[in-house]
Design a protein around this motif. Structure first.
Motif, short mmCIF file in Angstrom:
data_model
loop_
_atom_site.label_atom_id
_atom_site.label_comp_id
_atom_site.label_asym_id
_atom_site.label_seq_id
_atom_site.Cartn_x
_atom_site.Cartn_y
_atom_site.Cartn_z
N HIS A 34 42.19 40.01 33.22
CA HIS A 34 43.35 40.64 33.86
C HIS A 34 44.60 39.81 33.67
CE1 HIS A 34 41.41 44.00 35.76
NE2 HIS A 34 40.43 43.21 36.16
N THR A 35 45.73 40.51 33.77
CA THR A 35 47.02 39.83 33.68
C THR A 35 47.09 38.70 34.70
OG1 THR A 35 48.08 41.87 33.04
CG2 THR A 35 49.50 40.18 33.93
N HIS A 36 47.48 37.54 34.25
CA HIS A 36 47.70 36.40 35.15
C HIS A 36 49.10 35.86 34.94
CE1 HIS A 36 43.51 36.23 36.26
NE2 HIS A 36 43.67 35.10 36.94
N ALA A 37 49.70 35.42 36.01
CA ALA A 37 50.99 34.73 35.91
C ALA A 37 50.87 33.44 36.69
CB ALA A 37 52.09 35.60 36.49
N PRO A 60 35.23 36.40 34.96
CA PRO A 60 35.48 37.79 34.57
C PRO A 60 36.91 38.23 34.83
CG PRO A 60 34.02 37.65 36.48
CD PRO A 60 34.17 36.27 35.97
N GLN A 61 37.56 37.63 35.84
CA GLN A 61 38.95 38.03 36.15
C GLN A 61 39.93 37.56 35.08
OE1 GLN A 61 37.31 35.56 37.63
NE2 GLN A 61 38.63 34.03 38.56
N GLY A 62 39.45 36.71 34.16
CA GLY A 62 40.32 36.19 33.10
C GLY A 62 40.85 37.27 32.18
N LEU A 78 32.23 16.87 35.23
CA LEU A 78 32.38 18.31 35.45
C LEU A 78 31.08 18.99 35.01
CD1 LEU A 78 35.93 18.70 33.99
CD2 LEU A 78 35.26 19.82 36.12
N LEU A 79 30.57 19.90 35.84
CA LEU A 79 29.34 20.62 35.48
C LEU A 79 29.66 22.10 35.37
CD1 LEU A 79 26.99 18.82 38.04
CD2 LEU A 79 27.26 18.31 35.60
N GLU A 80 29.42 22.67 34.20
CA GLU A 80 29.81 24.07 33.98
C GLU A 80 28.65 24.86 33.37
OE1 GLU A 80 32.40 26.22 34.65
OE2 GLU A 80 31.10 27.62 33.59
N ARG A 81 28.46 26.05 33.93
CA ARG A 81 27.38 26.93 33.47
C ARG A 81 27.65 27.50 32.08
NH1 ARG A 81 26.92 31.28 37.76
NH2 ARG A 81 25.33 30.01 38.76
N ASP A 82 28.91 27.83 31.80
CA ASP A 82 29.26 28.44 30.52
C ASP A 82 29.37 27.41 29.40
OD1 ASP A 82 29.46 31.01 31.45
OD2 ASP A 82 31.64 31.02 31.60
N THR A 83 29.39 27.94 28.16
CA THR A 83 29.79 27.13 27.01
C THR A 83 31.30 27.21 26.95
OG1 THR A 83 27.86 28.01 25.88
CG2 THR A 83 29.48 26.89 24.49
C1 LIG Z 1 42.19 40.43 39.18
C2 LIG Z 1 42.68 39.05 39.47
C3 LIG Z 1 43.98 38.68 39.13
C4 LIG Z 1 44.46 37.41 39.41
N1 LIG Z 1 45.74 37.06 39.06
C5 LIG Z 1 46.20 35.81 39.30
C6 LIG Z 1 47.51 35.40 38.89
O1 LIG Z 1 48.27 36.18 38.35
N2 LIG Z 1 47.89 34.12 39.14
C7 LIG Z 1 47.05 33.21 39.75
O2 LIG Z 1 47.43 32.03 39.92
N3 LIG Z 1 45.80 33.58 40.15
C8 LIG Z 1 45.36 34.83 39.94
N4 LIG Z 1 44.10 35.19 40.32
C9 LIG Z 1 43.27 34.22 41.02
C10 LIG Z 1 42.60 33.28 40.05
O3 LIG Z 1 41.97 33.97 38.99
C11 LIG Z 1 41.54 32.48 40.85
O4 LIG Z 1 42.14 31.93 41.99
C12 LIG Z 1 40.99 31.36 40.05
O5 LIG Z 1 40.31 31.82 38.93
C13 LIG Z 1 40.00 30.58 40.89
O6 LIG Z 1 39.61 29.50 40.09
P1 LIG Z 1 38.35 28.64 40.45
O7 LIG Z 1 38.30 27.51 39.47
O8 LIG Z 1 38.36 28.32 41.91
O9 LIG Z 1 37.09 29.62 40.27
P2 LIG Z 1 36.63 30.49 39.02
O10 LIG Z 1 37.74 30.71 38.06
O11 LIG Z 1 35.92 31.68 39.59
O12 LIG Z 1 35.57 29.56 38.28
C14 LIG Z 1 34.33 29.16 38.81
C15 LIG Z 1 33.62 28.37 37.71
O13 LIG Z 1 32.42 27.82 38.22
C16 LIG Z 1 31.35 28.05 37.29
N5 LIG Z 1 30.11 28.10 38.07
C17 LIG Z 1 29.82 28.95 39.07
N6 LIG Z 1 28.63 28.67 39.61
C18 LIG Z 1 28.13 27.60 38.92
C19 LIG Z 1 26.93 26.82 38.99
N7 LIG Z 1 25.97 27.08 39.92
N8 LIG Z 1 26.76 25.80 38.13
C20 LIG Z 1 27.74 25.50 37.20
N9 LIG Z 1 28.89 26.19 37.08
C21 LIG Z 1 29.08 27.22 37.93
C22 LIG Z 1 31.73 29.38 36.61
O14 LIG Z 1 31.09 29.54 35.35
C23 LIG Z 1 33.25 29.22 36.50
O15 LIG Z 1 33.62 28.52 35.33
C24 LIG Z 1 43.62 36.48 40.07
C25 LIG Z 1 42.31 36.86 40.42
C26 LIG Z 1 41.85 38.12 40.14
C27 LIG Z 1 40.44 38.50 40.55
#
Ligand SMILES: Cc1cc2nc3c(=O)[nH]c(=O)nc-3n(C[C@H](O)[C@H](O)[C@H](O)COP(=O)(O)OP(=O)(O)OC[C@H]3O[C@@H](n4cnc5c(N)ncnc54)[C@H](O)[C@@H]3O)c2cc1C
Length: 246
Positions: free
Chosen positions: A54-57, A50-52, A33-38
């Motif tokens: 907000h309320t999530h269910a 950033p959406q973290g 797994l490769l991640e930009r954040d710590t």
């Molecule tokens: C306001 C809001 C409310 C939501 N509520 C819900 C909910 O109630 N229930 C639900 O199931 N879902 C909800 N969602 C949706 C959910 O948050 C997203 O579907 C989910 O976060 C997507 O996960 P992901 O792993 O695909 O991407 P992300 O969570 O966006 O993560 C992407 C990751 O990739 C990393 N990254 C990006 N570019 C690079 C790079 N070049 N090199 C290394 N690392 C990189 C970032 O640091 C990050 O850790 C909500 C979304 C929003 C915006």
């Protein structure tokens, strides 16, 4: 394990990336797994999600998939303050101009903060013997075989002074870098046609605020939702880690 390859790379260690790594770990000798954040030490917010805040269910089917991957996950989250609730029976929903009927569905979802859920899943994924994570590194692009037959890995740079660009090779690369994914541009720069994109504009806004409630508020409902808001409630004095989302 039915092994289909030596090495799989997953870009992004958020919910999508962590679950992809869990699935790949059954089929690849090594998953990176490769991640930009710590990674935060506990279930705290981080910049890349950033959406973290907000309320999530977590809806019932998603919870079930995660429970199958990580047995005991629901219990662990509930022990840390998450609320397990019947999607309709224990929620009051006002959506699209009307109240939803409150009835038993047997569909058990979890009201849990996004950082807590992610932290728990991350600790379970990183405990797998064939999964490793490199934090603080930016994926800069993809690499391809000379004949352009397939993607062969990624280019990355670690967030340390003096770091130089590195290439990591793999049999498969999964992009889980979220909505800002650079994969279309990276593919184009390697002379591949960009993948077809489909966009759905949700036309929705989100605002989150934490309230402290009395047990009898909203007739004791665990969840109250309206068109533009969703709030998980907890009795006064019982704010726990699962609620910390501001
Ligand atoms: C306001 C809001 C409310 C939501 N509520 C819900 C909910 O109630 N229930 C639900 O199931 N879902 C909800 N969602 C949706 C959910 O948050 C997203 O579907 C989910 O976060 C997507 O996960 P992901 O792993 O695909 O991407 P992300 O969570 O966006 O993560 C992407 C990751 O990739 C990393 N990254 C990006 N570019 C690079 C790079 N070049 N090199 C290394 N690392 C990189 C970032 O640091 C990050 O850790 C909500 C979304 C929003 C915006």
């Amino acid at each position: 394990m039915k092994q289909i390859g030596q090495h799989a790379i997953v870009i992004g260690a958020s919910m999508g990336g962590l679950l992809a790594a869990r699935a790949l770990a059954d089929y690849y000798q090594q998953v990176t797994l490769l991640e930009r954040d710590t990674f935060p030490a506990r279930g705290e917010q981080r910049k890349g999600v950033p959406q973290g805040r907000h309320t999530h269910a977590l809806l019932a089917q998603g919870r079930q998939v995660m429970e199958d991957f990580f047995p005991g996950l629901t219990r662990q989250l509930v022990e840390q303050g998450a609320l397990l609730s019947d999607t309709l029976a224990e929620a009051r929903r006002f959506i699209g101009g009307g109240h939803y009927c409150q009835t038993q569905t047997g569909l058990l979802g979890l009201m849990v903060s996004r950082p807590l859920l992610e932290a728990q899943i991350r600790s379970r994924v990183l405990a797998l013997p064939n999964v490793q994570a490199i934090e603080n590194c930016d994926v800069l692009g993809l690499t391809a075989t000379e004949d352009r037959e397939r993607i062969s890995g990624v280019r990355l740079i670690r967030r340390q002074t003096g770091s130089a660009e590195e290439v990591l090779t793999a049999d498969v690369v999964v992009d889980a870098s979220g909505r800002g994914s650079r994969t279309p541009a990276w593919l184009e720069s390697l002379d591949y046609a960009p993948p077809e994109e489909e966009q759905v504009r949700a036309g929705m806004g989100y605002v989150t605020r934490i309230y402290q409630r009395q047990p009898d508020h909203a007739q004791g409902a665990k969840v109250v939702m309206s068109n533009y808001s969703a709030m998980s409630f907890r009795p006064k004095g019982e704010i726990s880690e699962a609620d910390i989302s501001l």
